[in-house]
Design a protein around this motif. Structure first.
Motif, mmCIF file in Angstrom:
data_model
loop_
_atom_site.group_PDB
_atom_site.id
_atom_site.type_symbol
_atom_site.label_atom_id
_atom_site.label_comp_id
_atom_site.label_asym_id
_atom_site.label_seq_id
_atom_site.Cartn_x
_atom_site.Cartn_y
_atom_site.Cartn_z
ATOM 1 N N LEU A 1 5.581 17.718 -6.098
ATOM 2 C CA LEU A 1 5.222 16.456 -6.720
ATOM 3 C C LEU A 1 4.195 15.728 -5.879
ATOM 4 N N VAL A 2 3.450 14.850 -6.534
ATOM 5 C CA VAL A 2 2.555 13.925 -5.830
ATOM 6 C C VAL A 2 3.321 12.627 -5.644
ATOM 7 N N LEU A 3 3.711 12.317 -4.392
ATOM 8 C CA LEU A 3 4.553 11.148 -4.150
ATOM 9 C C LEU A 3 4.304 10.610 -2.747
ATOM 10 N N ASP A 4 4.808 9.419 -2.507
ATOM 11 C CA ASP A 4 4.796 8.796 -1.181
ATOM 12 C C ASP A 4 6.102 9.190 -0.500
ATOM 13 N N LYS A 5 6.038 10.133 0.406
ATOM 14 C CA LYS A 5 7.255 10.667 1.021
ATOM 15 C C LYS A 5 8.060 9.593 1.720
ATOM 16 N N HIS B 1 0.835 -1.199 0.000
ATOM 17 C CA HIS B 1 0.000 0.000 0.000
ATOM 18 C C HIS B 1 0.873 1.254 0.000
ATOM 19 N N THR B 2 0.558 2.197 -0.860
ATOM 20 C CA THR B 2 1.281 3.466 -0.912
ATOM 21 C C THR B 2 0.315 4.606 -0.650
ATOM 22 N N LYS B 3 0.828 5.631 -0.022
ATOM 23 C CA LYS B 3 0.026 6.807 0.308
ATOM 24 C C LYS B 3 0.702 8.029 -0.309
ATOM 25 N N LYS B 4 0.153 8.501 -1.426
ATOM 26 C CA LYS B 4 0.763 9.621 -2.136
ATOM 27 C C LYS B 4 0.099 10.928 -1.730
ATOM 28 N N GLU B 5 0.931 11.965 -1.694
ATOM 29 C CA GLU B 5 0.453 13.295 -1.357
ATOM 30 C C GLU B 5 1.360 14.318 -2.026
ATOM 31 N N THR B 6 0.887 15.550 -2.090
ATOM 32 C CA THR B 6 1.704 16.608 -2.663
ATOM 33 C C THR B 6 2.807 16.975 -1.677
ATOM 34 N N ALA B 7 4.045 16.932 -2.138
ATOM 35 C CA ALA B 7 5.177 17.171 -1.241
ATOM 36 C C ALA B 7 6.318 17.797 -2.013
#
Length: 508
Positions: A388-392, A347-353
């Motif tokens: 970027l939209v990524l999983d930090k 499971h990945t949780k992407k967000e703007t970072a």
């Protein structure tokens, strides 16, 4: 009744005189005509006949005048003596006229043939002139076509991005285009006939490849799409696709080979990358299945072990054994989680970072560890890099793996450089992690992303760091590229696409 004698006498004397005058005038006229056109045989014949007739007229006219005068002078005996001579001269002159006429008939036939031959020669001459003029135009036209053709093929020879080379059967380079010189590292001031220039066969990585190739060309007169390895003058290895044909050059009394050589090194590298991607995808699917199958019984083992530990007093031998089981079970569970991450099924949780903030967080964690080994960290961040939209968490894991791998490659006393670049045309961000460590052997490069492959010693790594990082980056629709030279260091480049970015909020 007797007619008067004097009219007859007058006519005879006057006629004889006029005949002589007229014949002389005919000679004069024919002479003038012949003078105007000496090549005309008709005027020549007319002049000859005029002379003969003049001789006849003089002979006959003088004879008649002498006859009448001698008869009037009462001297017929003298005329009787001269008469045979006058008749003979008349006969001879008539024979001459007849002979000239007969002779002229043959001359006329010859003259007519000469005229026909002259006309034929004139016609042939005109044809030759026409053909000569046409031939000059044709030669000029062919010369211009040849010049255009030579210029066209010379341009093709010069601007072709593939190597075009002309080689004799002994291997001597007779001519090579600029692309070929660049491919083989041949200086432009050298020509194929200079003894300092190596022969074409010396550029083959394996000399036996050139020998087999030469034998095939001599036997079959051509070779199509032969894949060989060349070594440039500067030591670069070039994988090429080669085609060749031969022709016999009479002046040199040898076979001439014409080569067209295409550099397919990049194509081979892309094929290797595709094979690597397919292999990693297959391994990822296999690893996911294995991880799920192992994860459930491993969780049961870990759960029962923890239950047993709770009931066992500390310090006992059984307690220590159970703790050992728990520790190794947790290690196995970590490996299973890495396998799941590699297979992209975790499971990945992407967000703007901010990508720069993510890298800074990793550097703040490892900076002290790097400073202990005298490793300097250099940063070159592009301020234009957008959010970027990524999983930090997972991207921190990627950069942590790359930086720690660079540290282990350096050992002590070196540098690590982290660079970021934004390419607005391709909508990509590139993060390069460079080091001046020991580098990676060429034979190991195709396997560095394979699960469980490691160049470290036993117990120093599981071989899943780069594999997991590869899976994380692929899950972000990106890619990881690597360049390395043994003894000079390595560069790992993470390529990430820019999607739904706010370019006004650049990373810092």
């Amino acid at each position: 009744m007797q007619l008067p004698f004097w009219p007859v006498l007058l006519v005879d004397l006057l006629g004889s005189a006029l005949m002589i005058v007229f014949s002389i005038l005919c000679v004069r006229l024919s002479f003038q005509l012949r003078s105007q056109d000496r090549e005309n045989v008709v005027w020549t014949y007319l002049l000859m006949v005029s002379h003969a007739l003049t001789a006849f007229a003089v002979s006959r006219g003088v004879g008649h005048i002498a006859k009448e005068l001698l008869i009037l002078g009462d001297r017929p005996d003298i005329w009787a003596a001269l008469r045979p001579y006058s008749g003979s001269i008349n006969t001879i002159t008539f024979c001459v006229v007849g002979a000239v006429t007969l002779f002229f008939e043959r001359i006329w036939r010859v003259y007519q043939q000469v005229l026909r031959d002259k006309e034929a020669l004139q016609e042939a001459h005109e044809k030759l002139l026409f053909m000569n003029k046409h031939l000059e135009d044709l030669v000029l036209e062919r010369t211009q076509e040849l010049a255009r053709s030579e210029g066209k093929y010379r341009r093709i020879f010069e601007v072709s991005r593939d190597m075009i080379a002309v080689v004799d059967a002994g291997g001597t380079l007779l001519d090579i285009n600029p692309a070929g010189r660049e491919m083989l590292g041949i200086p432009h001031h050298l020509t194929g006939r200079e003894s300092a220039l190596p022969d074409f066969g010396s550029f083959f990585a394996r000399r036996e490849d050139w020998d087999r190739l030469r034998e095939r060309i001599l036997r079959d007169c051509y070779v199509s799409d032969a894949e060989v390895d060349l070594v440039a003058a500067d030591g670069r290895e070039v994988n090429v696709l080669l085609s060749a044909a031969s022709e016999c050059e009479v002046s040199r009394k040898t076979e001439i080979f014409h080569f067209v050589v295409k550099d397919i090194s990049q194509r081979k590298a892309m094929q290797q990358q595709l094979l690597q991607a397919d292999k990693l995808a297959s391994i990822g699917q296999l690893a996911a299945g294995i991880a799920h199958e192992i994860n459930n019984p491993l969780g049961i083992i870990l759960g029962y072990t923890q239950l047993l530990i709770r009931e066992e007093p500390e310090g006992t031998e059984r307690y220590e054994d159970l703790k050992t089981i728990e520790r190794h079970s947790r290690t196995c569970k970590t490996i299973v989680e890495d396998l799941l991450s590699f297979s992209r099924r975790a499971h990945t949780k992407k967000e703007t970072a901010s990508l720069h903030e993510t890298i800074e967080e990793v550097l703040s964690v490892v900076r002290h560890n790097l400073e202990l080994d005298q490793i300097q960290v250099e940063k070159d961040f592009d301020p234009a890099v957008p959010l970027l939209v990524l999983d930090k968490d997972k991207m921190r894991q990627v950069f942590m793996n790359l930086i720690m791998n660079a540290k282990q490659a350096i050992g002590k006393d070196g540098w690590i450089r982290v660079e970021t670049r934004f390419d607005p045309g391709r909508r990509q961000i590139r993060v390069a992690v460079r080091d001046n460590g020991c580098g990676i052997k060429p034979g190991d490069l195709p396997r560095i992303f394979d699960p469980f492959f490691t160049t470290k010693g036993t117990g120093e790594g599981t071989g899943l760091g780069l594999s997991v990082s590869y899976g994380i980056v692929k899950n972000h629709a990106g890619d990881i590229l690597v360049e390395s030279q043994v003894g000079e260091g390595s560069t790992f480049t993470v390529v990430l696409p820019v999607e739904n970015e706010d370019e006004e909020n650049a990373g810092t």
